[in-house]
Design a protein around this motif. Structure first.
Motif, PDB file in Angstrom:
ATOM      1  N   SER A   1      -9.059  64.359  29.744  1.00 50.64           N
ATOM      2  CA  SER A   1      -7.853  63.706  29.917  1.00 50.64           C
ATOM      3  C   SER A   1      -7.795  62.693  30.989  1.00 50.64           C
ATOM      4  N   ALA A   2      -9.227  62.651  31.700  1.00 48.09           N
ATOM      5  CA  ALA A   2      -9.103  61.546  32.813  1.00 48.09           C
ATOM      6  C   ALA A   2      -8.821  60.275  32.270  1.00 48.09           C
ATOM      7  N   GLU A   3      -8.325  59.380  33.291  1.00 47.13           N
ATOM      8  CA  GLU A   3      -7.988  57.987  32.984  1.00 47.13           C
ATOM      9  C   GLU A   3      -8.879  57.057  33.847  1.00 47.13           C
ATOM     10  N   VAL A   4      -9.335  56.051  33.387  1.00 48.28           N
ATOM     11  CA  VAL A   4     -10.369  55.177  33.924  1.00 48.28           C
ATOM     12  C   VAL A   4      -9.723  53.876  33.980  1.00 48.28           C
ATOM     13  N   PHE A   5      -9.953  53.273  35.011  1.00 50.12           N
ATOM     14  CA  PHE A   5      -9.483  51.642  35.122  1.00 50.12           C
ATOM     15  C   PHE A   5     -10.628  50.817  35.508  1.00 50.12           C
ATOM     16  N   ARG A   6     -10.776  49.864  34.923  1.00 52.05           N
ATOM     17  CA  ARG A   6     -11.696  48.832  35.677  1.00 52.05           C
ATOM     18  C   ARG A   6     -10.755  47.963  36.494  1.00 52.05           C
ATOM     19  N   CYS A   7     -11.296  47.762  37.910  1.00 56.08           N
ATOM     20  CA  CYS A   7     -10.696  46.887  38.725  1.00 56.08           C
ATOM     21  C   CYS A   7     -11.399  45.822  39.245  1.00 56.08           C
ATOM     22  N   VAL A   8     -10.854  44.624  39.781  1.00 53.87           N
ATOM     23  CA  VAL A   8     -11.772  43.730  40.365  1.00 53.87           C
ATOM     24  C   VAL A   8     -11.183  43.658  41.854  1.00 53.87           C
ATOM     25  N   ALA A   9     -12.418  43.259  42.884  1.00 49.27           N
ATOM     26  CA  ALA A   9     -12.063  43.339  44.035  1.00 49.27           C
ATOM     27  C   ALA A   9     -12.889  41.723  44.322  1.00 49.27           C
ATOM     28  N   GLY A  10     -12.207  40.643  44.408  1.00 49.77           N
ATOM     29  CA  GLY A  10     -12.951  39.338  44.371  1.00 49.77           C
ATOM     30  C   GLY A  10     -13.908  39.361  43.303  1.00 49.77           C
ATOM     31  N   GLU A  11     -15.167  39.305  43.432  1.00 52.42           N
ATOM     32  CA  GLU A  11     -15.987  39.356  42.161  1.00 52.42           C
ATOM     33  C   GLU A  11     -16.638  40.519  41.976  1.00 52.42           C
ATOM     34  N   GLN A  12     -16.347  41.519  42.726  1.00 53.23           N
ATOM     35  CA  GLN A  12     -16.921  42.854  42.605  1.00 53.23           C
ATOM     36  C   GLN A  12     -16.066  43.613  41.815  1.00 53.23           C
ATOM     37  N   PRO A  13     -16.609  44.148  40.607  1.00 54.88           N
ATOM     38  CA  PRO A  13     -16.026  45.210  39.728  1.00 54.88           C
ATOM     39  C   PRO A  13     -15.929  46.612  40.391  1.00 54.88           C
ATOM     40  N   LEU A  14     -15.034  47.231  40.395  1.00 50.97           N
ATOM     41  CA  LEU A  14     -14.620  48.684  40.774  1.00 50.97           C
ATOM     42  C   LEU A  14     -13.987  49.468  39.761  1.00 50.97           C
TER      43      LEU A  14
ATOM     44  N   HIS B   1      -8.982  47.784  49.689  1.00 47.22           N
ATOM     45  CA  HIS B   1     -10.321  47.146  49.470  1.00 47.22           C
ATOM     46  C   HIS B   1      -9.863  45.672  48.514  1.00 47.22           C
ATOM     47  N   LYS B   2      -8.617  45.340  48.596  1.00 47.11           N
ATOM     48  CA  LYS B   2      -8.315  44.272  47.816  1.00 47.11           C
ATOM     49  C   LYS B   2      -8.557  44.206  46.329  1.00 47.11           C
ATOM     50  N   ALA B   3      -8.478  45.512  45.938  1.00 44.00           N
ATOM     51  CA  ALA B   3      -8.698  45.793  44.343  1.00 44.00           C
ATOM     52  C   ALA B   3      -7.339  45.597  43.307  1.00 44.00           C
ATOM     53  N   GLN B   4      -7.757  44.986  42.358  1.00 42.61           N
ATOM     54  CA  GLN B   4      -6.477  44.981  41.333  1.00 42.61           C
ATOM     55  C   GLN B   4      -7.093  45.512  39.923  1.00 42.61           C
ATOM     56  N   PRO B   5      -6.321  46.577  39.474  1.00 40.11           N
ATOM     57  CA  PRO B   5      -6.778  46.958  38.392  1.00 40.11           C
ATOM     58  C   PRO B   5      -6.587  45.821  37.117  1.00 40.11           C
ATOM     59  N   ALA B   6      -7.653  45.941  36.378  1.00 37.55           N
ATOM     60  CA  ALA B   6      -7.754  44.784  35.345  1.00 37.55           C
ATOM     61  C   ALA B   6      -7.410  45.223  33.956  1.00 37.55           C
ATOM     62  N   GLN B   7      -7.965  46.506  33.658  1.00 32.06           N
ATOM     63  CA  GLN B   7      -7.936  46.871  32.386  1.00 32.06           C
ATOM     64  C   GLN B   7      -8.010  48.505  32.193  1.00 32.06           C
ATOM     65  N   VAL B   8      -7.549  49.183  31.129  1.00 33.04           N
ATOM     66  CA  VAL B   8      -7.706  50.642  31.046  1.00 33.04           C
ATOM     67  C   VAL B   8      -9.015  50.630  30.079  1.00 33.04           C
TER      68      VAL B   8
END
Length: 340
Positions: A33-46, A18-25
């Protein structure tokens, strides 16, 4: 966990397709104890989520994702949309934990700090839309009513606490102070309200009700707003097939735990949205609401006083949550004389 510690398999199976890259925790509530990461795929946040190792099982996560898929197919845009792996699965296992990739929902959980009737109506309408989608997706000629899993569980839990009530007094568990006062108030409420609620629950336990997917943990922190509009409903980790009234009780109890008039406003907002499909049984709601509040207060007493459990958030925040349940118990007295 840092973004640099995301396993290579997750990159290969979930992020790269999905061409996504993690941007921040993203910091969570501290109660999971779940971990959540905000990712970006172009201009779309995932949103990349790593589930705790102990929860859920593969079968549970499949059920959760099936329910989420039903909402997406029904056009519900305020719940997370799943993105699939290179292999076509809705999640990926790294050998220890499960990972999922979903849309990132905008907004903030702002009701507690900026409440309004407009937002209360929006929240209850959003819940009604979610329930209606699940109702339609699971309706069939063979559908039957059944007894409520929540009621059965609460009978067991409440009966268990009532058997232990004589040993719960906090005199030897903590020093006099706010926690000591809350523990005493919780024990008093359990002794005063518990027996009648248990009798009421026993009546409700044998009554058949309609069941479909229910969130079971929808509260103020899981409803996101952009202005006065609901922009997201998040966290499906507690989902299962249950009676929808459990969600109504949970959400109203979180948004408006004290104001009886606003609680009735919220019920009406839900009913208006589901007009012709669902009518809230006020007497049943009263019993479930009071039981939920009482058991939540007892649960926090168990965690903070009996077990001395620690969480990743300031202790004062946890005590504040406990005190809200204790204070809310008084608001249910207006319901207590209703007949079921």
């Amino acid at each position: 966990m840092k973004t640099s510690e995301i396993p290579s398999r997750i990159y290969d199976q979930l992020l790269e397709p999905h061409k996504a890259q993690p941007a921040q925790v993203v910091a969570g509530s501290g109660l999971s104890s779940a971990e959540v990461f905000r990712c970006v795929a172009g201009e779309q946040p995932l949103c990349l989520r790593c589930w705790p190792a102990e929860h859920p099982s593969r079968e549970r996560l499949q059920l959760i994702h099936a329910a989420m898929q039903q909402l997406t197919l029904a056009g519900i845009s305020i719940t997370p949309k799943l993105f699939f792996t290179r292999s076509g699965d809705s999640f990926c296992f790294d050998g220890q934990r499960y990972w999922e990739l979903t849309s990132w929902l905008p907004g903030a959980a702002s009701y507690a700090t900026h409440p309004s009737e407009v937002k209360l109506d929006a929240a209850m309408t959003a819940l009604a839309d979610i329930h209606q989608a699940w109702f339609r997706a699971n309706q069939s000629p063979s559908s039957k009513l059944n007894t409520s899993p929540t009621v059965s569980e609460r009978v067991t839990r409440l009966a268990n606490w009532l058997r232990q009530i004589d040993r719960l007094r906090p005199t030897q568990r903590c020093e006099p102070g706010i926690e000591w006062s809350l523990a005493n108030a919780t024990c008093d409420a359990l002794r005063r309200l518990g027996p009648k609620l248990l009798a009421d629950l026993e009546i409700l336990r044998v009554q058949p009700v309609g069941l479909h997917f229910s969130l079971r943990d929808i509260w103020s922190e899981h409803v996101l707003f952009s202005g006065d509009t609901v922009s997201g409903v998040i966290d499906f980790g507690a989902l299962r097939v249950d009676e929808p009234l459990t969600d109504i009780v949970r959400l109203i109890g979180s948004l408006e735990p004290v104001d009886v008039a606003k609680r009735e406003f919220a019920i009406n907002a839900y009913e208006n949205r589901r007009q012709g499909y669902y009518v809230v049984d006020r007497a049943r709601l009263a019993v479930l609401a009071q039981t939920a509040t009482l058991l939540s207060a007892v649960q926090w007493m168990q965690w903070l006083i009996i077990e001395r459990r620690t969480f990743k958030v300031p202790h004062a925040q946890l005590v504040d949550r406990w005190s809200r349940f204790v204070n809310a118990l008084a608001s249910h007295t207006s319901y207590s004389n209703r007949n079921i």
